[in-house]
Enzyme design. Sequence first.
Site, PDB file in Angstrom:
ATOM      1  N   SER A  28      43.875  40.088  44.420  1.00  0.00           N
ATOM      2  CA  SER A  28      42.567  39.532  44.808  1.00  0.00           C
ATOM      3  C   SER A  28      41.810  40.451  45.757  1.00  0.00           C
ATOM      4  O   SER A  28      42.341  40.832  46.795  1.00  0.00           O
ATOM      5  CB  SER A  28      42.742  38.218  45.575  1.00  0.00           C
ATOM      6  OG  SER A  28      43.269  37.236  44.783  1.00  0.00           O
ATOM      7  N   HIS A  81      48.870  34.167  37.285  1.00  0.00           N
ATOM      8  CA  HIS A  81      49.792  33.612  38.276  1.00  0.00           C
ATOM      9  C   HIS A  81      50.520  32.408  37.690  1.00  0.00           C
ATOM     10  O   HIS A  81      49.938  31.681  36.879  1.00  0.00           O
ATOM     11  CB  HIS A  81      49.009  33.134  39.508  1.00  0.00           C
ATOM     12  CG  HIS A  81      48.158  34.181  40.145  1.00  0.00           C
ATOM     13  ND1 HIS A  81      46.939  34.541  39.616  1.00  0.00           N
ATOM     14  CD2 HIS A  81      48.345  34.935  41.247  1.00  0.00           C
ATOM     15  CE1 HIS A  81      46.408  35.499  40.379  1.00  0.00           C
ATOM     16  NE2 HIS A  81      47.237  35.755  41.370  1.00  0.00           N
ATOM     17  N   TYR A  83      50.809  29.572  38.950  1.00  0.00           N
ATOM     18  CA  TYR A  83      50.075  28.315  39.183  1.00  0.00           C
ATOM     19  C   TYR A  83      48.980  28.075  38.158  1.00  0.00           C
ATOM     20  O   TYR A  83      48.436  26.972  38.056  1.00  0.00           O
ATOM     21  CB  TYR A  83      49.497  28.261  40.605  1.00  0.00           C
ATOM     22  CG  TYR A  83      48.451  29.305  40.922  1.00  0.00           C
ATOM     23  CD1 TYR A  83      47.168  29.234  40.399  1.00  0.00           C
ATOM     24  CD2 TYR A  83      48.756  30.380  41.750  1.00  0.00           C
ATOM     25  CE1 TYR A  83      46.219  30.202  40.674  1.00  0.00           C
ATOM     26  CE2 TYR A  83      47.817  31.357  42.046  1.00  0.00           C
ATOM     27  CZ  TYR A  83      46.554  31.265  41.498  1.00  0.00           C
ATOM     28  OH  TYR A  83      45.626  32.227  41.764  1.00  0.00           O
ATOM     29  N   GLU A  84      48.623  29.101  37.369  1.00  0.00           N
ATOM     30  CA  GLU A  84      47.628  28.893  36.309  1.00  0.00           C
ATOM     31  C   GLU A  84      48.257  28.155  35.126  1.00  0.00           C
ATOM     32  O   GLU A  84      47.557  27.800  34.174  1.00  0.00           O
ATOM     33  CB  GLU A  84      47.055  30.235  35.846  1.00  0.00           C
ATOM     34  CG  GLU A  84      46.196  30.906  36.906  1.00  0.00           C
ATOM     35  CD  GLU A  84      45.724  32.294  36.491  1.00  0.00           C
ATOM     36  OE1 GLU A  84      44.853  32.388  35.620  1.00  0.00           O
ATOM     37  OE2 GLU A  84      46.250  33.290  37.036  1.00  0.00           O
ATOM     38  N   ALA A 111      47.018  39.664  48.163  1.00  0.00           N
ATOM     39  CA  ALA A 111      46.426  39.044  49.349  1.00  0.00           C
ATOM     40  C   ALA A 111      47.451  38.036  49.845  1.00  0.00           C
ATOM     41  O   ALA A 111      47.998  37.274  49.048  1.00  0.00           O
ATOM     42  CB  ALA A 111      45.142  38.338  48.945  1.00  0.00           C
ATOM     43  N   MET A 209      51.173  33.815  46.448  1.00  0.00           N
ATOM     44  CA  MET A 209      51.478  33.130  45.178  1.00  0.00           C
ATOM     45  C   MET A 209      51.664  34.113  44.028  1.00  0.00           C
ATOM     46  O   MET A 209      51.495  33.750  42.866  1.00  0.00           O
ATOM     47  CB  MET A 209      50.356  32.155  44.852  1.00  0.00           C
ATOM     48  CG  MET A 209      50.100  31.124  45.937  1.00  0.00           C
ATOM     49  SD  MET A 209      48.621  30.167  45.588  1.00  0.00           S
ATOM     50  CE  MET A 209      48.322  29.391  47.183  1.00  0.00           C
ATOM     51  N   SER A 210      51.965  35.362  44.338  1.00  0.00           N
ATOM     52  CA  SER A 210      52.090  36.351  43.251  1.00  0.00           C
ATOM     53  C   SER A 210      53.255  37.297  43.521  1.00  0.00           C
ATOM     54  O   SER A 210      54.170  36.969  44.271  1.00  0.00           O
ATOM     55  CB  SER A 210      50.784  37.152  43.154  1.00  0.00           C
ATOM     56  OG  SER A 210      50.601  37.935  44.314  1.00  0.00           O
ATOM     57  N   ASN A 233      44.415  36.056  55.853  1.00  0.00           N
ATOM     58  CA  ASN A 233      44.210  34.864  56.707  1.00  0.00           C
ATOM     59  C   ASN A 233      45.486  34.584  57.490  1.00  0.00           C
ATOM     60  O   ASN A 233      46.570  35.029  57.095  1.00  0.00           O
ATOM     61  CB  ASN A 233      43.874  33.645  55.833  1.00  0.00           C
ATOM     62  CG  ASN A 233      44.928  33.387  54.771  1.00  0.00           C
ATOM     63  OD1 ASN A 233      44.926  34.031  53.714  1.00  0.00           O
ATOM     64  ND2 ASN A 233      45.846  32.487  55.060  1.00  0.00           N
ATOM     65  N   HIS A 245      39.545  30.534  49.331  1.00  0.00           N
ATOM     66  CA  HIS A 245      39.719  31.747  48.525  1.00  0.00           C
ATOM     67  C   HIS A 245      38.597  32.773  48.740  1.00  0.00           C
ATOM     68  O   HIS A 245      38.825  33.974  48.672  1.00  0.00           O
ATOM     69  CB  HIS A 245      39.840  31.356  47.039  1.00  0.00           C
ATOM     70  CG  HIS A 245      40.170  32.513  46.139  1.00  0.00           C
ATOM     71  ND1 HIS A 245      41.346  33.231  46.257  1.00  0.00           N
ATOM     72  CD2 HIS A 245      39.477  33.092  45.127  1.00  0.00           C
ATOM     73  CE1 HIS A 245      41.350  34.193  45.348  1.00  0.00           C
ATOM     74  NE2 HIS A 245      40.229  34.127  44.649  1.00  0.00           N
TER      75      HIS A 245
END
Length: 279
Positions: A28, A81, A83-84, A111, A209-210, A233, A245
């Site tokens: 990202s 990912h 989560y998709e 990220a 998450m990746s 963050n 995001h």
Amino acid sequence: MLEKIKSSADYIKSKLSHMPQVGIVLGSGLGIYVDEIKNKIIIPYDDIPFFKKTSVEGHSGALIVGEVYGVTVAALSGRIHPYEGYPMEEIIHPVRTLGCLGIKFLFLTNASGGINTHFHPGDLVTISDHINLTGKNPLVGHNISELGPRFPDMSNAYDKELRELIHEVAGHHQINLKTGVYCSVLGPSYETPAEIKMLRTLGADLVGMSTVPEVIAAAHLGLKVAAVACVTNYAAGIKEEKLNHGDVKKVAEKAMIGFATILSETISELKRTGKIHEK
Ligand code: HPA
């Protein structure tokens, strides 16, 4: 599954005159690294058999093959990912395809939320190791022995020598680069403050998450892997702010200059020391 990988690789090969030696996965906000790649050929994921289009904003979805310091690299700009909702097999398909094209080194970026309180938004961090809390492993199921062993070793999954080289390069260019353990979670909701407290206790410095599925696939293939995270963050509960995001992407874009230097100069060093060659 092997047929699908070969079919993706054959299509890509038909578009290239030089095969890549280095693979890059751009996370990202880091997609603009493609501006550093010269004489490039852009192959949209849509055109590559068995490549899935990402649904996440900020991930464009193309394979870019070109030169960095005269070395042929293949950059996956945009990743899918877990989560998709895609199965793990699909998540690691692009990395396996690059493996089939002959890459020896894989650089991943992402990220991340900073769990370690010494980490701040905009920091770049080399990942030294990971904790997989996605509840999934991409190698579950029949092992494709042509790709790698049933039980791949993960003790040097983030290659120590490559990490040291990256730190040398960063030092040489006065780029502040930290080191940390990355914990991958499934998402897509961000973590709760209680979960972040737990992850810190477990020894995690970063959360995201990746990356982990691709690193496991790369370890299976026997690739030398390095991963650089951009802290976008503070993880949940560290500050009062809510996570979104849009902010994650903006911070990553700002860290891009340092990141681009680290990546390109490391490739240049690998060439200078004969680990990879021109073209
Ligand atoms: N948590 C999970 N994934 C992330 C975060 C986070 O705080 N920041 C960027 N990706």
